[in-house]
Structure formats: C-alpha cells, structure tokens
Design an enzyme around this catalytic site. Structure first.
Site, PDB file in Angstrom:
ATOM      1  N   PRO A 232      -3.702  10.533  -4.259  1.00 38.94           N
ATOM      2  CA  PRO A 232      -2.709  11.337  -4.958  1.00 38.94           C
ATOM      3  C   PRO A 232      -1.704  10.532  -5.772  1.00 38.94           C
ATOM      4  CG  PRO A 232      -2.337  11.425  -2.587  1.00 38.94           C
ATOM      5  CD  PRO A 232      -3.636  10.710  -2.803  1.00 38.94           C
ATOM      6  N   ASN A 233      -1.427  11.073  -6.924  1.00 38.98           N
ATOM      7  CA  ASN A 233      -0.435  10.577  -7.876  1.00 38.98           C
ATOM      8  C   ASN A 233      -0.825   9.289  -8.584  1.00 38.98           C
ATOM      9  OD1 ASN A 233       1.448  12.739  -7.381  1.00 38.98           O
ATOM     10  ND2 ASN A 233       1.814  11.766  -5.406  1.00 38.98           N
TER      11      ASN A 233
ATOM     12  N   ARG B  98       4.493   7.021 -13.882  1.00 38.37           N
ATOM     13  CA  ARG B  98       5.325   7.309 -12.709  1.00 38.37           C
ATOM     14  C   ARG B  98       5.970   6.025 -12.184  1.00 38.37           C
ATOM     15  NH1 ARG B  98       2.643   7.334  -7.075  1.00 38.37           N
ATOM     16  NH2 ARG B  98       4.376   7.845  -5.729  1.00 38.37           N
TER      17      ARG B  98
ATOM     18  N   TYR C 239       5.221   0.795  -9.876  1.00 43.19           N
ATOM     19  CA  TYR C 239       3.774   0.830 -10.109  1.00 43.19           C
ATOM     20  C   TYR C 239       3.331   0.203 -11.431  1.00 43.19           C
ATOM     21  CZ  TYR C 239       4.174   4.009  -6.193  1.00 43.19           C
ATOM     22  OH  TYR C 239       4.457   4.541  -4.971  1.00 43.19           O
TER      23      TYR C 239
ATOM     24  N   ASN D 270      -7.473   3.246  -2.623  1.00 45.89           N
ATOM     25  CA  ASN D 270      -6.018   3.347  -2.553  1.00 45.89           C
ATOM     26  C   ASN D 270      -5.728   4.807  -2.221  1.00 45.89           C
ATOM     27  OD1 ASN D 270      -3.265   3.617  -2.910  1.00 45.89           O
ATOM     28  ND2 ASN D 270      -3.191   2.297  -4.713  1.00 45.89           N
TER      29      ASN D 270
ATOM     30  N   ALA E 250      -0.175   8.024  -0.679  1.00 42.22           N
ATOM     31  CA  ALA E 250       0.633   8.414   0.481  1.00 42.22           C
ATOM     32  C   ALA E 250      -0.209   8.836   1.676  1.00 42.22           C
ATOM     33  CB  ALA E 250       1.603   9.534   0.099  1.00 42.22           C
TER      34      ALA E 250
ATOM     35  N   GLU F  45      -8.756  -1.573   1.448  1.00 44.80           N
ATOM     36  CA  GLU F  45      -7.644  -0.737   0.990  1.00 44.80           C
ATOM     37  C   GLU F  45      -6.735  -1.555   0.079  1.00 44.80           C
ATOM     38  OE1 GLU F  45      -5.881   2.246   3.617  1.00 44.80           O
ATOM     39  OE2 GLU F  45      -4.006   1.144   3.386  1.00 44.80           O
TER      40      GLU F  45
ATOM     41  N   HIS G 178      -3.009  -1.366  -2.229  1.00 43.51           N
ATOM     42  CA  HIS G 178      -1.742  -0.722  -2.587  1.00 43.51           C
ATOM     43  C   HIS G 178      -1.112  -1.520  -3.712  1.00 43.51           C
ATOM     44  CE1 HIS G 178      -1.735   2.165   0.655  1.00 43.51           C
ATOM     45  NE2 HIS G 178      -2.229   1.195   1.408  1.00 43.51           N
TER      46      HIS G 178
ATOM     47  N   ARG H 192       8.781  -1.426   1.619  1.00 46.71           N
ATOM     48  CA  ARG H 192       9.256  -0.122   1.164  1.00 46.71           C
ATOM     49  C   ARG H 192       9.892   0.646   2.320  1.00 46.71           C
ATOM     50  NH1 ARG H 192       5.664   2.590  -2.964  1.00 46.71           N
ATOM     51  NH2 ARG H 192       7.477   3.937  -3.054  1.00 46.71           N
TER      52      ARG H 192
END
Length: 147
Positions: free
Chosen positions: A9-10, A17, A22, A76, A79, A100, A102, A109
């Site tokens: 998502p996103n 964004r 990012y 990835n 969230a 994975e 990120h 974070r």
C-alpha cells in the site's frame, strides 16, 4: 533467473508522497532502469503493486505455487509489514526465498514501525537504503545463485 517485486500500500505514490522520507523518484522510473540493467545479467524482473492485503497474498501464492518459474521475491509490504500476520503466513507458506525491502530506515521511525512481522518470515530485510534497497535485494539473488 526470474524475480518478482511486490509493493504494498501507498508505494504507488513513491516520488510524490513524503519525498523527505521516500525520495522524489517514482518507483516506475526506477524499475525501468533496474529491469533493463538486470536483463543484461540474465535476470528477468516482474513488478506487482497493490493496496489490498488479499491481492498481495494471492500474488504470493500464485508466484510460489504457479507455473511462472520465479526464483525469488522481493517484497515491500508497506505498512502491512508491521502487523499483517496473514502476509507473513503467506511468505512462510511458499517455497521461494523472499527478501523484504523498506525504503526508509524503519528502525529509526515511529515505535509502531520498528517491528516487521513479515520480515521475520523472510530470508533477509533491507531497510533505509532508499530505492537502492531493491537493487541490493536483486543483487543478493543474482549473487546467491552463483554460490
């Protein structure tokens, strides 16, 4: 070698964004360069993005048990990585290695982003390298087939 990159998502908004987190480059423009660069190394890469948890799980199942011939997956989960036991279970259920990625350093974070339940089901987690993290994951697959 054939790899699948799955973004959650996103991540379709990468480059737009929160560029301070990012970056300002779109994933699509990055992927074009990544794909062509690794094609010359005999590595085909496909890309899938979804904002839906169920679609991500279905894609993992299809890649793992279908006849597409994938050798590994770079994911990835966005969230979802912080709470989706369903995606973690799907990763654990398939017979393919999964790395994975990120874009941001999730360890630096917010507290709720520091744990990755999906990462625990993967062979490795790459975080905080920006879009280069995807390239690092792909390169790991390329190098590991030569070991």
């Amino acid at each position: 070698m054939k790899l699948l990159i799955i973004n959650g998502p996103n991540l379709n908004l990468t480059g737009k964004r929160q560029p301070e987190i990012y970056g300002s480059r779109s994933f699509e423009s990055f992927f074009e360069v990544l794909e062509s660069g690794y094609a010359s190394k005999g590595c085909g890469i496909q890309y899938f993005q979804s904002n839906s948890e169920g679609e991500i799980i279905d894609r993992l199942h299809k890649a793992g048990y279908g006849d597409e011939g994938f050798d590994g997956i770079v994911i990835n989960p966005g969230a979802y990585s912080h709470y989706s036991l369903a995606i973690a279970d799907a990763i654990a259920a398939i017979p393919l290695p999964v790395v994975e990625v990120h874009i941001s350093n999730v360890a630096a974070r917010e507290a709720e982003r520091r744990k990755t339940v999906t990462g625990a089901a993967c062979v490795a987690v790459v975080a905080g390298l920006g879009l280069f993290g995807y390239e690092a994951a792909v390169e790991w697959f390329v190098q590991s087939r030569n070991i």
